[in-house]
Design a protein around this motif. Structure first.
Motif, PDB file in Angstrom:
ATOM      1  N   GLU A 177     176.493  -6.251 -26.028  1.00  0.00           N
ATOM      2  CA  GLU A 177     175.177  -5.742 -25.613  1.00  0.00           C
ATOM      3  C   GLU A 177     175.289  -4.444 -24.821  1.00  0.00           C
ATOM      4  O   GLU A 177     174.577  -3.472 -25.084  1.00  0.00           O
ATOM      5  N   THR A 236     162.733   3.956 -22.056  1.00  0.00           N
ATOM      6  CA  THR A 236     163.958   3.721 -22.818  1.00  0.00           C
ATOM      7  C   THR A 236     164.834   2.666 -22.151  1.00  0.00           C
ATOM      8  O   THR A 236     165.708   2.106 -22.795  1.00  0.00           O
ATOM      9  N   TYR A 274     163.930  -0.152 -21.248  1.00  0.00           N
ATOM     10  CA  TYR A 274     163.489  -1.454 -21.706  1.00  0.00           C
ATOM     11  C   TYR A 274     163.604  -1.463 -23.221  1.00  0.00           C
ATOM     12  O   TYR A 274     163.386  -0.458 -23.881  1.00  0.00           O
ATOM     13  N   GLN A 275     163.939  -2.606 -23.799  1.00  0.00           N
ATOM     14  CA  GLN A 275     164.340  -2.597 -25.206  1.00  0.00           C
ATOM     15  C   GLN A 275     163.182  -2.514 -26.206  1.00  0.00           C
ATOM     16  O   GLN A 275     163.347  -2.036 -27.327  1.00  0.00           O
ATOM     17  N   ARG A 316     176.506  -0.840 -26.850  1.00  0.00           N
ATOM     18  CA  ARG A 316     175.872  -0.754 -28.156  1.00  0.00           C
ATOM     19  C   ARG A 316     176.202   0.520 -28.928  1.00  0.00           C
ATOM     20  O   ARG A 316     176.058   0.571 -30.140  1.00  0.00           O
ATOM     21  N   HIS A 333     162.371   0.549 -28.326  1.00  0.00           N
ATOM     22  CA  HIS A 333     163.387   0.984 -29.293  1.00  0.00           C
ATOM     23  C   HIS A 333     163.085   0.452 -30.696  1.00  0.00           C
ATOM     24  O   HIS A 333     163.443   1.069 -31.690  1.00  0.00           O
ATOM     25  N   TYR A 334     162.440  -0.697 -30.743  1.00  0.00           N
ATOM     26  CA  TYR A 334     162.077  -1.226 -32.065  1.00  0.00           C
ATOM     27  C   TYR A 334     161.063  -0.318 -32.754  1.00  0.00           C
ATOM     28  O   TYR A 334     161.121  -0.100 -33.961  1.00  0.00           O
TER      29      TYR A 334
END
Lengths: 394, 358, 394, 358
Positions: free
Chosen positions: D24, D325, D327-328, D27, D331-332
């Protein structure tokens, strides 16, 4: 994981298709395609053909005269009937009441009702909804009071589909007024010709006639008409409503629309529909077809039990999308036909068509308007979303 | 820029609202005579023919109230389209007398422009062949609004020289077949067929081109948009009332945020239709023909691209009762279905808008 | 009721248009069209031109150096700037802080701050949001404690646009911890170079750099930096946020998109975009244009005060639609450009473009991603819908 | 019809999930070697070249996990597309050896099919002109996934006789210019230019037609759909968690029905993507080429017609934090923007779907 229809499934599809092609009366198919609500006289001949073939009750257990089909086979049958403009015969009797009687009814009730239902001699309507209880069955007020060997029923039902042509109603009534709202309900079979039963048709904006109010005034029915034990009506109603979890996806009806629309567009191109408009309607057809292809597999996932504990959520999801896609399909058809859908056509198509209306026009506005009801009945979209939230995310 | 209704406009709106409220129970009886008495027909007629020559704003205020009240009189057709066409086509005394008679309600004229299997095409395939001193009419017109109740039909036909003539004919005369029927929103229209029907030369009011016919429809299009706006605003008000008074699962429906937001969404869409109507009115005042047509098609797409969804959502938020004919909200949905395909549909007007944008 | 621009309005539009055509630097317009967040050095020359013309502060009263324009004139100015790719100069200072200082500030504060703001020598950022108080200002935690002639401020602000290049922050802080949540707030001007102020940029998914966290640790500012009276911050904040009710409709930006898109489609038709796709994109452009035409008149209705008591609801409605339409516009642009928007372009366009990317590509993905923030800031769509419900239907 | 994952498939999913969870924090380091070690490259390679020849279901299970984990390795390009193309084009030992080397990770090949200003066209404008015993390459390829890290480029060029040849070239050789750059989702691609670059005849793996290239992309398209599905499901789970833990106006966000229903709506859309993926897989098994292509385009339209809206709604439901950025969830959204235009976009595939439907 093997995502394909088996050879047996494919052979079954061919068998169903061949049967329908040979046996479905052409005029019945034509009337069904129009989309008006057909009467018993129109659809009974089809039920008799199905009965002769042993296919009268796809969703009953085999020992009660059902087909014993797998869920996938029932799905294929429903889809092929939809595509071929074969009617759904007496949906409430065959898909809801029948399974409840098979599961909960006494042998005497089974003896009395199941055979006539199969042969088309006994239609049911479903007396659940009441004026003050739309999607909220726990607040039903109709009461059934035991009096000697009878129940005496008083109350009012509403939105009762087919009440005007049914022989019996399966009536959800309160038999224990002191129990908690859901605990005191029972299911009782009420003959529609019993004294005290009054049916009043409800005019709906689609112009068709299919729902009714039913008034029950001191209606006396034998206690043997109670299904199962007293006060287990809530359990039975959940079984009944849960029995056809995928019905509200309407994939048969949607595939019927999808199959018909390209021809409608071609026809209208000879009646003034321009190429730009036609291209837009073809595009909408393709986008709808893509959505329906996914919906069909959502239905298959539910039928195959893939969803596991998410079953309730998945059933609500396909009901929401089913209603949405029906509205899109019907809206697209009426858009393609343009001004030709303005006339009020009659379900009885003996009247001459107006000069501007092609044979494809009758029923199109009616169906569009009617499908708004699909966003309401069986639980509104909002209630379905609540179910999904509560099942998956709470 | 002034968005405030004048005193006269407020009076017009109030009197219309009162008129429709008073005849609520009697909605299906003809009110054409009352329309004349109230000056609503004269409002559309030009001043030099005894009319009032009202502003487009005034006409739209009326149309909004007609939509709210679900009025069935063919105001867009027999008042606006018919008078605009005659105003542009007829001449001299004939023009003035005819318009004056239409304005006082003594002659009701139904425009018959559309033909079977030709969708929204305004170029008539109906022929008016010269025959002696007059003409021989052959062909059919369809979906004539109020065509079963009109004293005269105003119809377009192609003449021998290929130009388009506008004719005034008596639907009761031998050689015409009038088939009256109901529309899904309880309106009345008629199909009319002519089989070698002979008319005198005086029936020809004048010649007109397709663009001028289309222009004559434009005010009626705005009227139908305003009619839809009035109906949708009323449907939203009814829905708001319903949600406040009805309970489910032990709570007023109005307390559910999902229902609140659904209603808010259709409110925003409806209010945007008002804004779109205003931009179209501004373009009408501005005088540029291309900009005007474009703005009217813009308004049509905005209105009828959303109208069925708005009215259908109002039905949906009512639950079952919304689907019944006894309750008024569903009637708005049916009316949207008819209006949206009355003088061209959304795709037709989007194509017109795009063609005029380049 | 007279729904048309007056001759004076039309003349004003020509005057604005001519001024922009003559004075807006071409390179600034090019960079602004890309849509990256421009720094002060890039946009200051434009502010100086506006200042020289007396147009530096369209929304201030005339007596404080504003233009004294009518709302319609301000609308026209904003629209023309949008169309011509002129930047919005220091929005927070000019449209929010300035009017608050004009209305509530002491003469000393006005004297000190207004002139430098007009000339471009004084940028402000707005310190309202905090980590635990997104759209809910009543729960702000930053505290300002009076200590002699100073206030001592401790707390943390977040989503602070332009904090990295501002000279001052207008800080909403709690001055009376015992009052009701909304009653104890005050607005204080904090120099960004004061000891104890730390600015940390927040990386956002659009890849541009514009928002920050601001940490305030024992920051000491003179008591004279308080705007108005202590504890009237809530009133001032409402005035400030209400001052630009129509800004969130983004009509200038939307018209900029609408003007640009047809050319983008034409260009891409020479780079492999097929005629069917191009027709679909032209259709979407037309539908968006029709929606924006209505939105513009919704804005005009608010500006002209037509809405009366419904003003709050109307302002929320245009904010919802403004954000929605921006996303549609930006999505359409990125769809037209296809794979060419995949590269991460730099705001500093000195880097060479990748081989596949036309000059129209940089900034397009960035803007699309950024506009999702428009559905959040200034109150989420859901909060706007609540406002509309509460204003009109409750 | 069997919707249940086999034990082997469950193990594959679990090992992938564990692998990505373990790295994780890391990455952005290359994991191509690990992919080889885990057998994920061999999974795509045919059995007769030392591969596993896995079912499409297995590949999609992996792709789903890669999407969930926001993995940046160019699996769709360098594993699926490159191997499928080589499998169809190369012959004999050359084919077996190359595929085996790709499967064990010792050679990494990047497919270079797209060209500047030609959108999704697969017909190469790049020329391979016969020159002595070899070829002279001129032209450019763009947006080559992993093109800056590959050992070899697999590129299409038009031969003198007008047919298309597939070439394997070394990007480090003189005459090639490789420009590596980042994509908006933190991926790495490269543009490659050839200026009269001379290669030997052994570089030509074989000839191929456009339809075969398109077919070779189809499994990769399904992988991108599965990748999106995995990411969207994860974004929804993150959103659900966020709503439960965060409060506003004194209430947990999860208690607001409007937010509940927004999340439910994107859940339904995401779950429909899974169904659409299944119908495409069934069509792959069914063997009919037209039905397969149609079903894959159907899945693409269904997936990427909704993906940005779903991911964007997840961002929206997070409020400001969703835009960061750090927080994930955001990104999706960026990944959807890149994936949806990687092997044709929604309009491209809708056109293909419609062309195959008639």
């Amino acid at each position: 994981m093997k995502l394909a229809f088996s050879d047996e499934d494919k052979a079954f599809r061919q068998e169903v298709r061949a049967f329908i092609a040979a046996e479905l009366p052409a005029d019945l198919a034509r009337r069904e395609a129009m989309g008006f609500h057909n009467g018993r006289a129109t659809v009974d001949p089809w039920q008799r053909k199905l009965h002769a073939r042993g296919w009268a009750a796809p969703s009953w257990p085999r020992e009660y005269g059902g087909t014993g089909w797998s869920p996938i086979q029932r799905y294929i049958f429903e889809l092929e009937c939809g595509l071929a403009n074969a009617p759904e015969y007496s949906l409430i009797a065959m898909s809801m009441v029948g399974p409840v009687i098979c599961r909960f009814g006494s042998p005497a009730l089974q003896e009395r009702f199941l055979a006539p239902m199969l042969s088309g001699d006994c239609w049911f309507c479903q007396g659940f909804s009441e004026p003050q209880a739309g999607s909220d069955l726990a607040s039903l007020r109709t009461r059934a009071v035991r009096d000697g060997d009878d129940y005496v029923i008083n109350g009012q039902k509403i939105w009762t589909t087919d009440a005007h042509m049914a022989d019996y109603m399966i009536c959800l009534a309160r038999t224990d007024p002191d129990a908690k709202p859901q605990a005191g309900l029972s299911m009782i079979i009420v003959p529609m010709d019993a004294p005290g039963v009054t049916v009043r048709p409800i005019g709906t904006i689609d112009g068709d006639a299919h729902v009714n109010e039913v008034f029950l005034e001191d209606v006396r029915v034998p206690a043997g008409h109670l299904i199962g034990k007293p006060n287990e009506g809530w359990t039975q109603a959940k079984f009944l409503l849960g029995h056809e979890r995928t019905h509200n996806a309407y994939v048969g009806m949607l595939c019927r629309y999808l199959a018909r629309i390209p021809g409608l567009i071609d026809d209208e191109c000879t009646r003034g529909l321009g190429p730009v408009e036609a291209a837009e309607y073809r595009r909408r057809h393709a986008l709808l077809a893509i959505d329906v292809e996914a919906l069909q597999w959502s239905v298959l996932r539910v039928l195959a039990g893939e969803e596991g504990p998410r079953l309730n959520a998945a059933a609500s999801a396909i009901a929401i999308r089913g209603a949405e896609y029906l509205l899109r399909a019907a809206d697209l058809e009426t858009a393609i036909l343009g001004p030709q859908v303005i006339p009020r056509f009659r379900p009885d198509d003996s009247l001459p068509l107006p000069a501007g209306a092609p044979a494809s026009a009758p029923g199109r506005s009616t169906q569009y308007l009617y499908w708004w009801a699909a966003t309401i009945f069986g639980g509104t979209d909002e209630i379905q979303r609540n179910i999904i939230w509560n099942t998956l995310f709470r | 820029m002034d968005f405030t209704a004048s005193n006269e406009q407020e009076m017009l709106r109030d009197s219309a609202r009162r008129f429709f409220a008073d005849r609520e129970g009697d909605r299906h009886a003809s009110a054409w005579g009352s329309y004349a008495d109230l000056g609503w027909l004269a409002l559309v007629a030009p001043e030099d023919a005894g009319g009032i020559g009202g502003d487009i704003e005034d006409i739209l205020i009326l149309a909004e109230e007609m939509g709210r009240a679900l009025a069935h009189e063919p105001y867009a057709g027999s008042a606006i389209v018919a008078m605009r066409l005659i105003d542009r086509t007829a001449d001299g005394d004939a023009r003035r007398e005819l318009l004056a008679a239409m304005a006082d309600g003594s002659i009701r004229v139904a425009p018959a422009l559309y033909e079977p299997g030709r969708r929204y095409a305004l170029s008539p395939s109906m022929r008016a062949t010269g025959d002696g001193g007059g003409f021989r009419l052959s062909g059919a017109k369809i979906l004539v609004p109020g065509g079963g109740d009109a004293d005269r039909l105003l119809l377009s036909a192609t003449l021998d020289d290929g130009t388009i003539g506008l004719f005034l004919v008596d639907p009761a005369a031998t050689g015409t077949t009038v088939s009256r029927y109901a529309t899904i929103d309880d309106g009345a229209v008629a199909d009319v067929a002519f089989d070698a029907f002979i008319i005198g030369s005086e029936s020809l009011l004048g010649r007109i081109d397709i663009e001028a016919i289309d222009d004559a429809l434009d005010d009626a299009r705005l009227a139908l948009c305003a009619d839809a706006l009035g109906g949708l605003e009323r449907a939203i008000a009814m829905t708001s009332d319903y949600l406040s008074t009805r309970s489910q699962f032990g709570q007023p429906l109005a307390s559910f945020q999902a229902l609140q937001h659904s209603l808010v969404e259709i409110f925003i869409d409806t209010d945007s239709i008002r804004s779109s109507l205003y931009q179209a009115v501004a373009a009408v005042h501005d005088g540029d023909g291309v900009a005007r047509r474009r703005a009217i098609s813009s308004c049509w797409v905005k209105t009828f691209g959303a109208a069925k969804r708005i009215a259908g959502t109002a039905v949906h938020l009512h639950g079952g009762i919304g689907m019944t004919t006894e309750y008024q909200v569903g009637h708005y949905l049916r009316r949207m279905m008819v209006s949206e395909r009355s003088f061209g549909d959304v795709e037709h007007h989007l194509a017109r808008y795009m063609a005029l944008s380049t």
